[in-house]
Design a protein around this motif. Sequence first.
Motif, mmCIF file in Angstrom:
data_model
loop_
_atom_site.group_PDB
_atom_site.id
_atom_site.type_symbol
_atom_site.label_atom_id
_atom_site.label_comp_id
_atom_site.label_asym_id
_atom_site.label_seq_id
_atom_site.Cartn_x
_atom_site.Cartn_y
_atom_site.Cartn_z
ATOM 1 N N ALA A 186 0.491 -1.904 0.117
ATOM 2 C CA ALA A 186 -0.180 0.055 -0.044
ATOM 3 C C ALA A 186 1.492 1.306 -0.465
ATOM 4 O O ALA A 186 0.286 1.862 -0.772
ATOM 5 N N GLN A 187 2.120 1.376 0.519
ATOM 6 C CA GLN A 187 2.643 2.146 0.928
ATOM 7 C C GLN A 187 3.758 2.823 -0.562
ATOM 8 O O GLN A 187 4.024 4.015 -1.172
ATOM 9 N N ILE A 188 4.089 1.609 -1.394
ATOM 10 C CA ILE A 188 4.790 1.532 -3.101
ATOM 11 C C ILE A 188 3.628 2.139 -3.997
ATOM 12 O O ILE A 188 3.432 2.599 -4.505
ATOM 13 N N VAL A 189 2.316 1.398 -3.734
ATOM 14 C CA VAL A 189 0.735 1.981 -4.766
ATOM 15 C C VAL A 189 0.557 3.276 -4.169
ATOM 16 O O VAL A 189 0.942 4.101 -5.306
ATOM 17 N N THR A 190 0.438 4.131 -3.267
ATOM 18 C CA THR A 190 0.656 5.685 -2.655
ATOM 19 C C THR A 190 1.211 6.206 -3.498
ATOM 20 O O THR A 190 1.057 7.524 -3.526
ATOM 21 N N GLU A 191 2.729 6.088 -3.137
ATOM 22 C CA GLU A 191 3.650 6.702 -2.999
ATOM 23 C C GLU A 191 4.194 6.758 -5.221
ATOM 24 O O GLU A 191 4.078 8.357 -5.784
ATOM 25 N N ALA A 192 3.415 5.791 -5.350
ATOM 26 C CA ALA A 192 3.327 5.695 -7.359
ATOM 27 C C ALA A 192 1.914 6.874 -8.040
ATOM 28 O O ALA A 192 1.965 7.248 -8.762
ATOM 29 N N LEU A 193 1.046 7.048 -6.590
ATOM 30 C CA LEU A 193 0.065 7.658 -6.846
ATOM 31 C C LEU A 193 -0.079 9.039 -6.654
ATOM 32 O O LEU A 193 -1.101 9.934 -7.085
ATOM 33 N N GLN A 194 0.805 9.605 -5.477
ATOM 34 C CA GLN A 194 0.406 10.427 -4.882
ATOM 35 C C GLN A 194 0.534 11.820 -5.712
ATOM 36 O O GLN A 194 0.209 13.253 -5.703
ATOM 37 N N ASN A 195 1.647 11.755 -6.867
ATOM 38 C CA ASN A 195 1.318 12.547 -7.666
ATOM 39 C C ASN A 195 0.608 13.401 -8.916
ATOM 40 O O ASN A 195 0.808 13.613 -9.285
ATOM 41 N N GLU A 196 -0.347 11.997 -8.625
ATOM 42 C CA GLU A 196 -1.567 12.292 -9.928
ATOM 43 C C GLU A 196 -3.091 12.421 -9.089
ATOM 44 O O GLU A 196 -2.912 12.705 -7.812
ATOM 45 N N GLU A 256 7.995 1.988 -15.797
ATOM 46 C CA GLU A 256 8.447 1.157 -14.560
ATOM 47 C C GLU A 256 8.775 2.356 -13.791
ATOM 48 O O GLU A 256 9.367 3.886 -13.705
ATOM 49 N N PHE A 257 8.538 2.120 -12.645
ATOM 50 C CA PHE A 257 8.106 3.366 -11.324
ATOM 51 C C PHE A 257 8.991 2.562 -10.437
ATOM 52 O O PHE A 257 8.916 0.798 -10.069
ATOM 53 N N LYS A 258 10.244 2.666 -9.817
ATOM 54 C CA LYS A 258 10.771 2.130 -9.069
ATOM 55 C C LYS A 258 10.682 3.006 -7.596
ATOM 56 O O LYS A 258 11.125 4.269 -7.585
ATOM 57 N N PRO A 259 9.968 1.865 -6.728
ATOM 58 C CA PRO A 259 9.073 2.603 -4.831
ATOM 59 C C PRO A 259 10.594 3.076 -4.692
ATOM 60 O O PRO A 259 11.866 2.715 -4.731
ATOM 61 N N MET A 260 10.412 3.984 -3.872
ATOM 62 C CA MET A 260 11.840 5.145 -2.834
ATOM 63 C C MET A 260 11.064 3.855 -1.801
ATOM 64 O O MET A 260 12.094 3.706 -0.300
ATOM 65 N N VAL A 261 9.734 3.168 -1.150
ATOM 66 C CA VAL A 261 9.686 2.440 -0.157
ATOM 67 C C VAL A 261 10.186 1.123 0.049
ATOM 68 O O VAL A 261 10.598 0.820 -1.147
ATOM 69 N N LYS A 262 10.997 1.070 1.197
ATOM 70 C CA LYS A 262 11.928 0.006 1.639
ATOM 71 C C LYS A 262 11.253 -0.818 2.464
ATOM 72 O O LYS A 262 10.928 -0.652 3.447
ATOM 73 N N HIS A 263 11.348 -2.258 1.948
ATOM 74 C CA HIS A 263 10.273 -3.363 3.163
ATOM 75 C C HIS A 263 11.446 -3.623 4.076
ATOM 76 O O HIS A 263 12.744 -3.972 3.555
ATOM 77 N N TYR A 264 10.879 -3.222 5.167
ATOM 78 C CA TYR A 264 11.689 -3.576 6.544
ATOM 79 C C TYR A 264 10.935 -4.976 6.385
ATOM 80 O O TYR A 264 10.163 -5.385 7.001
ATOM 81 N N SER A 265 12.044 -6.015 6.444
ATOM 82 C CA SER A 265 11.857 -7.454 7.499
ATOM 83 C C SER A 265 11.760 -7.644 8.566
ATOM 84 O O SER A 265 12.358 -7.085 9.699
ATOM 85 N N SER A 266 10.601 -7.935 9.327
ATOM 86 C CA SER A 266 10.455 -8.398 10.098
ATOM 87 C C SER A 266 9.995 -9.890 10.429
ATOM 88 O O SER A 266 9.283 -10.129 9.394
ATOM 89 N N GLU A 267 9.772 -9.831 11.878
ATOM 90 C CA GLU A 267 9.514 -11.719 12.467
ATOM 91 C C GLU A 267 7.763 -10.762 12.766
ATOM 92 O O GLU A 267 7.857 -10.178 13.424
ATOM 93 N N ARG A 268 7.048 -11.913 12.283
ATOM 94 C CA ARG A 268 5.288 -11.422 12.828
ATOM 95 C C ARG A 268 5.793 -12.406 14.236
ATOM 96 O O ARG A 268 5.771 -13.843 13.558
ATOM 97 N N ILE A 269 4.240 -12.275 14.962
ATOM 98 C CA ILE A 269 3.707 -12.756 15.659
ATOM 99 C C ILE A 269 2.437 -13.966 14.679
ATOM 100 O O ILE A 269 2.021 -13.080 14.106
ATOM 101 N N LYS A 270 2.661 -15.253 14.607
ATOM 102 C CA LYS A 270 1.665 -16.046 14.809
ATOM 103 C C LYS A 270 1.300 -16.847 15.133
ATOM 104 O O LYS A 270 1.832 -17.440 16.390
ATOM 105 N N LEU A 271 -0.205 -17.033 15.301
ATOM 106 C CA LEU A 271 -0.643 -18.050 16.114
ATOM 107 C C LEU A 271 -0.544 -19.013 15.818
ATOM 108 O O LEU A 271 -0.390 -19.624 14.292
ATOM 109 N N GLN A 272 -0.913 -20.340 16.258
ATOM 110 C CA GLN A 272 -0.246 -20.855 16.713
ATOM 111 C C GLN A 272 -1.028 -22.157 17.124
ATOM 112 O O GLN A 272 -1.233 -22.326 18.507
#
Length: 281
Positions: free
Chosen positions: A102-112, A206-222
Amino acid sequence: MKGRQEVRIAVLTREQIVPVGSPIFADDNRNLSDVTVTNFTDVSDLAAMRAAVAIKKQVHGTNINLYYLGKNIYTLRSIMAVGADETTMIKVDDDLDALTTAQIVTEALQNEKFNLILTGQYGAGGDGTGQAIANFIGLMLITAAVSIELSSKEGKCIAIRTLGRGRRQKVVFNLPALVMCDRTMDTVEYSSLPEIIQAAKLQIKEFKPMVKHYSSERIKLQLPTPRPKKIFTPDSNLSSSDRIKQILSGGISKRATDRLEGPPKEVAKQLLSLLKREGIL
């Protein structure tokens, strides 16, 4: 419709990858090998694209901008042939979470300046991505739309939403807005040869996003590990018939209870005396 301002529509679609046959992993042992996967677009994304084309036929001067999340140029060309005027490819990994997408798409659409953003309920807008985009941009959000059209009033749209089990809801809203299309909106319609040739000639940005993908450990229900249950074993000192009775009863012995027997009047007297003896009456 004469006198209506130009409508600029952004259609969000996403490439989806599924394994074919026996899955084979790539060298990184994380992703599937390109040999045993196929690319496709969800039906709801195609429904969003065809809904944009229907509005374009209704309102003269409508411009359709296709935004494609993926890397396969051939899948993109097939969507462009439906009726895109401009196309932008956003190369993203298929394992991105909804918030980063969603952050990447918002960045691509924000100037339109788009009047309307259309996407699929289970495609590019699935898993909460559409809701996050609407929240980031600050748009009215309409979900599960099975039809959409512009009303005669300026800046108004009419959408029919599905509520499940055949129920429908009519929504009248102002533009700009983001509408997520349901799969039931789509109709089987193939692109003509001239449309395919025209799509092949369109330039793909071609759109090159500036948003970085930060990897994080998710809490999963088990689910908790089930505890082993004790298995009842009959007493070996009993006879065969008694052991069978123990197995059938699961080792539960009969409870010692007072049984009221006799005619109804006698049973009623016994019950009344029991209640008095227990102090209930």
